[in-house]
Structure formats: C-alpha cells, structure tokens
Design an enzyme around this catalytic site. Structure first.
Site, mmCIF file in Angstrom:
data_model
loop_
_atom_site.group_PDB
_atom_site.id
_atom_site.type_symbol
_atom_site.label_atom_id
_atom_site.label_comp_id
_atom_site.label_asym_id
_atom_site.label_seq_id
_atom_site.Cartn_x
_atom_site.Cartn_y
_atom_site.Cartn_z
ATOM 1 N NE ARG A 176 -4.130 0.700 2.114
ATOM 2 C CZ ARG A 176 -5.049 0.955 2.587
ATOM 3 N NH1 ARG A 176 -5.117 1.422 3.679
ATOM 4 N NH2 ARG A 176 -5.941 0.047 2.151
ATOM 5 C CG HIS A 222 -8.374 0.202 -2.544
ATOM 6 N ND1 HIS A 222 -7.544 -0.904 -2.195
ATOM 7 C CD2 HIS A 222 -8.898 0.456 -1.595
ATOM 8 C CE1 HIS A 222 -7.725 -1.532 -1.156
ATOM 9 N NE2 HIS A 222 -8.516 -0.343 -0.527
ATOM 10 C CD GLN A 275 -12.965 -1.742 -0.497
ATOM 11 O OE1 GLN A 275 -12.139 -1.642 0.395
ATOM 12 N NE2 GLN A 275 -14.170 -2.356 -0.484
ATOM 13 C CG ASP A 319 -13.559 5.984 -0.174
ATOM 14 O OD1 ASP A 319 -13.598 5.786 1.054
ATOM 15 O OD2 ASP A 319 -12.647 6.131 -1.061
ATOM 16 C CB CYS A 365 -14.144 1.143 0.338
ATOM 17 S SG CYS A 365 -13.276 2.687 0.754
ATOM 18 N NE ARG A 413 -10.126 -5.241 0.631
ATOM 19 C CZ ARG A 413 -9.462 -4.082 1.025
ATOM 20 N NH1 ARG A 413 -10.309 -3.429 1.771
ATOM 21 N NH2 ARG A 413 -8.106 -4.312 0.818
#
Ligand code: CP
Ligand code: NVA
Length: 308
Positions: free
Chosen positions: A107, A134, A137, A225, A266, A294
């Site tokens: 990440r 991402h 996700q 988000d 998310c 996930r």
C-alpha cells in the site's frame, strides 16, 4: 510474473476466475472459527510481506488472516520502520524482499512506486491501494454485489463524491465487468478523464451527473467514500468538505434511489460526513459484507498470483 496491480491490467476471464475461487473458498469455510485453517492449504511453506506506507485496518488484517487460513506465514511491515522510509530505493527493497518472501503486497502513494516495485521484484506484487487505485477493494465490491443481486453486468452503479482511487478502480471495473457507472461529484474532483474515456470505449455507459438526486434515481448500487483520502493534502480538507457536502449519502438522498438499491462504502467511514449513520447502518447497506469479502477476494487473488 503474475502481479495483481490493477483491474484493467488483469484479463477479464482471470478476474472472473478469481471471483469464482473467492466464492468457492468462502462457501467451503462456512462458519468455522477465523483462526482455523482451510481444508486446502495452498500457501503452506509460503511467506508473504505486507508493506504499508499508509494506515490500514481492513487490508492489513484481511491479508494477514487470509494468509494464515491458507497455511502460509505473513509479516506486516510499516514503510516508516523499513529502510524504505529512510532513503533505500523501492527497486532495492524489491530485489531484497524477493530473496526472502514469495509474495509482496504494498500500500503506497503514487502508482509509479507500485510499478517500480513490480518491475524490480522477482516475486508477484499485489496493489493494496495507491493514490489512484484500489483494485482489491473493487474485487470485494463486485463479489458483494453479485452475492446480493446476481450478475453485475448491465447494472447501474452511482458514485457519490470524490473521484478518488476507489472511484477510479470502479471505472476500470466498469470496463472489465460491463456495468454502467455514474459519477456524481463536483467538477474539481472528477476522476481522470482518460479512465472515463477508456470505460466508454469498452462499452460501459459512463455518466457525469452533477445532480446527486438524478444520479441515484436508477441506481442498483450507490457507493461513496471519504472526502479526504490518505494521499490528499491535509490543507485541502476544508475546501473538499465545502465542495463535497451536497453529495453526502443520507436518507433524503437515498429517498430518490430505488428502494432495493444497495449501499456500499469501502470504509473507514467518517460518519456524519460522506455518509450518515442511518444509511450506513440502514437496510440497504451491505457495507460489512463488503468488508468481510476483502478476506475472501484477496485469498483468491493471492492464490492466483502464486498459481496455487
Ligand atoms: N477499505 C480499506 O482498504 O480499508 P483499510 O484502509 O482499513 O485497509
Ligand atoms: N479513498 C480512501 C480509501 C481508503 C481505503 C483513501 O485512499 O484514503
């Protein structure tokens, strides 16, 4: 080298195979305790490095638990505590880690850092979020949508707010999975127009709709988000809040969406900012299923990368 760097750089049939495997593994586990191994142990004898240059709860824990359930070993590494955070190059870090571990998840900030890691690693690399994408996700999000509503192809996804990394991975996925995507947010925070163009070229209907009520009217799924992502300058917070306030996902806005539209986020959520408690905890929300998935989606991604 089978890297999982982005949705659009992974062939669609492979994305489908990953989701099929994720669903099968989820079903096979049933309700057994989280700490017990799966029946199959495809990662036995394998070591996975999980590198975080930004904070994380879900990605960190779901990858770690996923590796353990599949019989492997993982280590969570903070960028700041590695030499990486003290001047060692990404390329050298990639070369060295490749001598110790079988798989790297990172990440980070710029997509260029991820690309450099992948270029210099001789083991597979997984994108655990960058400033512009991402993909793990979105795999979990597609899995979650299909669990609740069946095939996502031809369905309408409405995005509220910032055209950020998660929104951009949705655009990549619109092209791969054949759903329609409506972005509703202020022009200043639009997603990259190149991604909009690419999704359209691939046959997705992509709308930019400034009016949030119009955007959700025919939605099968409404997504939002955070208004300030981890890669955004702290100094932009107030401006972003001012621009994004009209796009808050609240009961009034959901009143304009179909009654059976699902809601996703998310996480982490900033309750009372981009989404209200009533929506996050409401009957249309599948947000905690999304978080659970996930784990299952990433287990399948790791298997795919390692070919096991
Ligand atoms: N959704 C997500 O990636 O959460 P974390 O930042 O907690 O990993
Ligand atoms: N857009 C958010 C997602 C967090 C999982 C961020 O980058 O901070």
């Amino acid at each position: 080298m089978t890297n999982f760097l982005d949705i659009h750089t992974t062939p669609t049939d492979e994305l489908r195979a990953i989701l099929d495997q994720a669903n099968a593994m989820k079903a096979a586990r049933g309700m057994r305790p989280k700490g017990t191994p799966d029946d199959e142990l495809p990662l036995q004898g394998r070591v996975v490095a999980l590198i975080f240059e930004k904070p994380s709860t879900r990605t960190r824990v779901s990858f770690d638990v996923g590796v353990r359930q599949m019989g492997g070993t993982s280590m969570v590494l903070s960028g700041a505590e590695m030499q990486l955070g003290h001047g060692e190059t990404i390329a050298d870090t990639a070369r060295v880690l490749s001598r110790y571990v079988d798989l790297i998840m990172i990440r980070t900030f710029g997509e260029d850092i991820l690309q450099e890691m992948a270029e210099h690693a001789s083991v597979p690399v997984i994108n655990g979020l960058t400033d512009s994408s991402h993909p793990c996700q979105i795999m979990a999000d597609v899995m979650t949508f299909e669990e609740h509503r069946g095939p996502i192809r031809g369905k309408r996804i409405a995005w509220m707010g910032d055209g950020n990394n998660v929104a951009q991975s949705f655009l990549h996925a619109a092209a791969s999975f054949g759903f329609h995507f409506t972005f509703s947010g202020p022009e200043a925070l639009d997603p990259d127009p190149r991604l909009v163009g690419a999704a359209r070229k691939a046959g997705s209907e992509v709308r930019i709709e400034r009016d949030p009520e119009a955007a959700v009217r025919d939605a099968d799924l409404v997504v939002t988000d955070t208004w300030v992502s981890m890669g955004d300058a702290e100094s932009s917070r107030q401006r972003r809040h001012n621009l994004l306030r009209p796009y808050q996902l609240n009961e009034r806005l959901m009143g304009h969406a179909p009654k059976d539209a699902l809601v996703m986020h998310c996480l982490p959520a900033h309750r009372g900012e981009e989404i209200t408690d009533a929506v996050l905890d409401g009957p249309q929300s599948v947000i905690f299923d999304e978080a659970e998935n996930r784990l299952h989606a990433q287990k399948a991604i790791m298997r795919w990368c390692l070919g096991v």
